[in-house]
Write a protein that holds these residues in place. Structure first.
Motif, PDB file in Angstrom:
ATOM      1  N   GLU A 212       0.831  -1.209   0.000  1.00 38.26           N
ATOM      2  CA  GLU A 212       0.000   0.000   0.000  1.00 38.26           C
ATOM      3  C   GLU A 212       0.863   1.255   0.000  1.00 38.26           C
ATOM      4  O   GLU A 212       0.622   2.190  -0.766  1.00 38.26           O
ATOM      5  CB  GLU A 212      -0.912   0.003   1.232  1.00 38.26           C
ATOM      6  N   LEU A 213       1.879   1.275   0.836  1.00 33.31           N
ATOM      7  CA  LEU A 213       2.756   2.444   0.906  1.00 33.31           C
ATOM      8  C   LEU A 213       3.548   2.616  -0.387  1.00 33.31           C
ATOM      9  O   LEU A 213       3.821   3.744  -0.813  1.00 33.31           O
ATOM     10  CB  LEU A 213       3.700   2.318   2.106  1.00 33.31           C
ATOM     11  N   THR A 214       3.903   1.524  -1.020  1.00 33.69           N
ATOM     12  CA  THR A 214       4.593   1.604  -2.314  1.00 33.69           C
ATOM     13  C   THR A 214       3.679   2.232  -3.358  1.00 33.69           C
ATOM     14  O   THR A 214       4.109   3.100  -4.137  1.00 33.69           O
ATOM     15  CB  THR A 214       5.047   0.208  -2.770  1.00 33.69           C
ATOM     16  N   LEU A 215       2.423   1.815  -3.393  1.00 33.31           N
ATOM     17  CA  LEU A 215       1.451   2.397  -4.316  1.00 33.31           C
ATOM     18  C   LEU A 215       1.260   3.887  -4.062  1.00 33.31           C
ATOM     19  O   LEU A 215       0.963   4.653  -4.984  1.00 33.31           O
ATOM     20  CB  LEU A 215       0.100   1.688  -4.195  1.00 33.31           C
ATOM     21  N   LEU A 216       1.458   4.298  -2.820  1.00 34.30           N
ATOM     22  CA  LEU A 216       1.283   5.699  -2.438  1.00 34.30           C
ATOM     23  C   LEU A 216       2.552   6.525  -2.681  1.00 34.30           C
ATOM     24  O   LEU A 216       2.613   7.698  -2.316  1.00 34.30           O
ATOM     25  CB  LEU A 216       0.871   5.794  -0.971  1.00 34.30           C
ATOM     26  N   GLY A 217       3.562   5.910  -3.272  1.00 31.77           N
ATOM     27  CA  GLY A 217       4.752   6.657  -3.668  1.00 31.77           C
ATOM     28  C   GLY A 217       5.963   6.504  -2.772  1.00 31.77           C
ATOM     29  O   GLY A 217       7.000   7.136  -3.019  1.00 31.77           O
ATOM     30  N   GLU A 218       5.860   5.667  -1.736  1.00 35.07           N
ATOM     31  CA  GLU A 218       6.997   5.486  -0.843  1.00 35.07           C
ATOM     32  C   GLU A 218       7.890   4.342  -1.317  1.00 35.07           C
ATOM     33  O   GLU A 218       7.417   3.385  -1.931  1.00 35.07           O
ATOM     34  CB  GLU A 218       6.524   5.202   0.585  1.00 35.07           C
ATOM     35  N   THR A 219       9.174   4.450  -1.005  1.00 33.83           N
ATOM     36  CA  THR A 219      10.110   3.354  -1.218  1.00 33.83           C
ATOM     37  C   THR A 219      10.240   2.627   0.105  1.00 33.83           C
ATOM     38  O   THR A 219      10.684   3.201   1.100  1.00 33.83           O
ATOM     39  CB  THR A 219      11.478   3.880  -1.688  1.00 33.83           C
ATOM     40  N   VAL A 220       9.814   1.370   0.119  1.00 31.15           N
ATOM     41  CA  VAL A 220       9.662   0.619   1.379  1.00 31.15           C
ATOM     42  C   VAL A 220      10.688  -0.505   1.448  1.00 31.15           C
ATOM     43  O   VAL A 220      10.908  -1.226   0.472  1.00 31.15           O
ATOM     44  CB  VAL A 220       8.241   0.028   1.498  1.00 31.15           C
ATOM     45  N   ALA A 221      11.299  -0.658   2.619  1.00 30.83           N
ATOM     46  CA  ALA A 221      12.226  -1.769   2.864  1.00 30.83           C
ATOM     47  C   ALA A 221      11.782  -2.519   4.112  1.00 30.83           C
ATOM     48  O   ALA A 221      11.336  -1.909   5.089  1.00 30.83           O
ATOM     49  CB  ALA A 221      13.647  -1.246   3.059  1.00 30.83           C
ATOM     50  N   VAL A 222      11.873  -3.848   4.067  1.00 34.33           N
ATOM     51  CA  VAL A 222      11.635  -4.668   5.267  1.00 34.33           C
ATOM     52  C   VAL A 222      12.963  -4.706   6.020  1.00 34.33           C
ATOM     53  O   VAL A 222      13.907  -5.369   5.602  1.00 34.33           O
ATOM     54  CB  VAL A 222      11.164  -6.081   4.895  1.00 34.33           C
ATOM     55  N   LEU A 223      13.022  -3.988   7.137  1.00 40.92           N
ATOM     56  CA  LEU A 223      14.291  -3.788   7.824  1.00 40.92           C
ATOM     57  C   LEU A 223      14.665  -4.916   8.774  1.00 40.92           C
ATOM     58  O   LEU A 223      15.846  -5.150   9.040  1.00 40.92           O
ATOM     59  CB  LEU A 223      14.258  -2.473   8.619  1.00 40.92           C
ATOM     60  N   GLY A 224      13.664  -5.575   9.340  1.00 40.35           N
ATOM     61  CA  GLY A 224      13.956  -6.616  10.312  1.00 40.35           C
ATOM     62  C   GLY A 224      12.741  -6.929  11.142  1.00 40.35           C
ATOM     63  O   GLY A 224      11.609  -6.820  10.668  1.00 40.35           O
ATOM     64  N   GLN A 225      12.962  -7.305  12.395  1.00 40.47           N
ATOM     65  CA  GLN A 225      11.840  -7.663  13.252  1.00 40.47           C
ATOM     66  C   GLN A 225      12.109  -7.304  14.705  1.00 40.47           C
ATOM     67  O   GLN A 225      13.246  -7.016  15.088  1.00 40.47           O
ATOM     68  CB  GLN A 225      11.530  -9.149  13.129  1.00 40.47           C
ATOM     69  N   ILE A 226      11.029  -7.337  15.498  1.00 37.11           N
ATOM     70  CA  ILE A 226      11.119  -7.086  16.928  1.00 37.11           C
ATOM     71  C   ILE A 226      11.403  -8.406  17.639  1.00 37.11           C
ATOM     72  O   ILE A 226      10.785  -9.435  17.349  1.00 37.11           O
ATOM     73  CB  ILE A 226       9.809  -6.472  17.466  1.00 37.11           C
ATOM     74  N   LYS A 227      12.340  -8.374  18.564  1.00 34.65           N
ATOM     75  CA  LYS A 227      12.692  -9.558  19.342  1.00 34.65           C
ATOM     76  C   LYS A 227      12.681  -9.231  20.833  1.00 34.65           C
ATOM     77  O   LYS A 227      12.764  -8.066  21.230  1.00 34.65           O
ATOM     78  CB  LYS A 227      14.081 -10.069  18.947  1.00 34.65           C
ATOM     79  N   ALA A 228      12.564 -10.252  21.640  1.00 35.11           N
ATOM     80  CA  ALA A 228      12.697 -10.072  23.081  1.00 35.11           C
ATOM     81  C   ALA A 228      14.173  -9.890  23.415  1.00 35.11           C
ATOM     82  O   ALA A 228      15.053 -10.410  22.720  1.00 35.11           O
ATOM     83  CB  ALA A 228      12.129 -11.281  23.815  1.00 35.11           C
ATOM     84  N   CYS A 229      14.442  -9.123  24.468  1.00 37.49           N
ATOM     85  CA  CYS A 229      15.828  -8.913  24.864  1.00 37.49           C
ATOM     86  C   CYS A 229      15.918  -8.842  26.387  1.00 37.49           C
ATOM     87  O   CYS A 229      14.936  -8.616  27.089  1.00 37.49           O
ATOM     88  CB  CYS A 229      16.413  -7.648  24.231  1.00 37.49           C
ATOM     89  N   ASP A 230      17.128  -9.007  26.895  1.00 39.40           N
ATOM     90  CA  ASP A 230      17.369  -8.920  28.323  1.00 39.40           C
ATOM     91  C   ASP A 230      17.361  -7.475  28.786  1.00 39.40           C
ATOM     92  O   ASP A 230      17.622  -6.552  28.000  1.00 39.40           O
ATOM     93  CB  ASP A 230      18.707  -9.560  28.680  1.00 39.40           C
ATOM     94  N   ALA A 231      17.093  -7.278  30.033  1.00 41.31           N
ATOM     95  CA  ALA A 231      17.143  -5.937  30.610  1.00 41.31           C
ATOM     96  C   ALA A 231      18.547  -5.362  30.450  1.00 41.31           C
ATOM     97  O   ALA A 231      19.554  -6.050  30.677  1.00 41.31           O
ATOM     98  CB  ALA A 231      16.761  -5.982  32.084  1.00 41.31           C
ATOM     99  N   GLY A 232      18.621  -4.115  30.029  1.00 42.89           N
ATOM    100  CA  GLY A 232      19.925  -3.462  29.856  1.00 42.89           C
ATOM    101  C   GLY A 232      20.515  -3.617  28.476  1.00 42.89           C
ATOM    102  O   GLY A 232      21.498  -2.945  28.134  1.00 42.89           O
ATOM    103  N   ALA A 233      19.940  -4.487  27.647  1.00 42.57           N
ATOM    104  CA  ALA A 233      20.439  -4.665  26.283  1.00 42.57           C
ATOM    105  C   ALA A 233      20.024  -3.476  25.413  1.00 42.57           C
ATOM    106  O   ALA A 233      19.017  -2.813  25.688  1.00 42.57           O
ATOM    107  CB  ALA A 233      19.906  -5.958  25.686  1.00 42.57           C
ATOM    108  N   SER A 234      20.796  -3.206  24.365  1.00 49.93           N
ATOM    109  CA  SER A 234      20.431  -2.139  23.425  1.00 49.93           C
ATOM    110  C   SER A 234      19.088  -2.471  22.775  1.00 49.93           C
ATOM    111  O   SER A 234      18.866  -3.602  22.364  1.00 49.93           O
ATOM    112  CB  SER A 234      21.503  -1.997  22.354  1.00 49.93           C
TER     113      SER A 234
END
Length: 349
Positions: free
Chosen positions: A322-344
């Motif tokens: 949809e965003l591509t049709l609307l004129g944007e250049t879209v990239a799938v950058l990655g995903q959300i993961k669980a992390c330990d407290a204090g991790a970046s």
């Protein structure tokens, strides 16, 4: 000198030209008129601008944002590039309030200088009006301050703020983001309005000129490209996909590393793959000529990604299409993961 021999003083003698200020207002009015939209009750010319929140909102929540253009203005002065910094000014505020799901309603600007050049100020405000048109918001007021002795000749400062509205039930706050969600990135138009203190260091180191060729374009055009305004395509996607778009991050100062965590709850990490998009030539050049570490690049510049969306994995491809049709250049950058407290909370791998 006796009282009788003193020369009468005027405001112009003190460095303030009231006539020039009035001439600028006359130049601005038709520019602002092009941005008018529903809700405007009184705009340019009064002591205050009046705006009525459109009645289509049932439970409107107002969202506001303010910003400037930063040291990109130094290049505007040196290279006499005054036509696009107004777009930058609008973009920095409207993109910020967009990430909470808000539709920008109106914008006000503040232009301050030592000596007013009507032509330069009109070019700047012309960019502001253009940015407002792109964002669908009205330019309903502002302030021009001529302050002798405060700014060197030929220089000025810019600030502005936008006010938008979002339905209370549709506010985007990132609280529903969960492990497994997909991260989409929308391409930037260049360096936008961030990192220019470092960018100018590289320009000085290389003795770069605005008229020199840079991959088929004048370098000045590439460096001064106005910030992309994402409002209309993202609002369209939000209207179609609603809660499937769980979080939005405007990639400004702090880059990918510092902005994405602002929408993540503790215990979550955005894992972004550097190979997911091609870093534009400007950023490759800056990194090479400035000998800038990769992590520093990701923390200072947008590196080609101006807006990040965190979306439900089940509809990620549909939202991207949809965003591509609307004129944007879209990239799938990655995903959300669980992390330990204090991790970046954001890593680029």
């Amino acid at each position: 000198m006796t009282q009788e021999n003193k020369t009468p003083l005027t405001y112009r003698d003190a460095g303030v030209d009231i006539d020039a200020g009035e001439a600028l207002v006359d130049r601005i009015k038709p520019l602002a008129a092009k941005t008018m939209r529903e809700g405007v009750m009184a705009g340019i010319g009064g002591f205050g601008a009046l705006f009525e929140v459109p009645k289509r909102y049932r439970e409107p929540v107002l969202v506001s944002g303010t910003d400037g253009v930063g040291t990109k203005l130094r290049l505007a002065f040196e290279w006499q590039r005054h036509d696009t910094v107004g777009v930058d000014l609008v973009a920095m505020s409207v993109n910020d309030i967009l990430v909470q799901g808000a539709e920008p309603l109106f914008f006000l600007d503040y232009f301050a200088c030592g000596k007013l050049s009507v032509d330069v100020a009109a070019r700047v405000v012309g960019g502001i009006a253009k940015g407002c048109e792109q964002a669908g918001c009205a330019l309903i007021g502002g302030e021009t301050a001529e302050m002798p002795g405060m700014y060197p000749d030929g220089e000025y400062d810019l600030a502005g703020f936008a006010v938008g509205a979002v339905e209370k039930s549709a506010i985007i706050d990132g609280k529903t983001i969960a492990a497994g969600d997909v991260i989409l990135g929308l391409a930037s138009s260049g360096a936008h309005s961030n990192g220019y203190s470092l960018l100018r260091k590289v320009l000085a180191r290389t003795n770069a000129r605005p008229d020199q060729d840079f991959h088929g374009q004048p370098l000045g055009d590439v460096v001064m490209a106005p910030t992309r305004i994402y409002v209309k395509p993202v609002l369209t996607a939000l209207a179609k996909f609603g809660g499937a778009i769980k979080g939005l991050a405007h990639i400004t100062g702090g880059g990918l590393l510092d902005n994405v965590p602002r929408i993540l709850q503790p215990g979550l990490q955005a894992e972004i793959e550097a190979s997911a998009w091609s870093m534009p030539a400007l950023f490759k050049w800056l990194q090479q000529e400035g000998d800038i570490d990769a992590q520093e690049m990701y923390r200072v510049f947008n590196c080609g990604i101006g807006m990040v969306l965190v979306v439900d994995a089940d509809v990620a491809s549909k939202i991207g299409s949809e965003l591509t049709l609307l004129g944007e250049t879209v990239a799938v950058l990655g995903q959300i993961k669980a992390c330990d407290a204090g991790a970046s909370q954001t890593v680029v791998i």
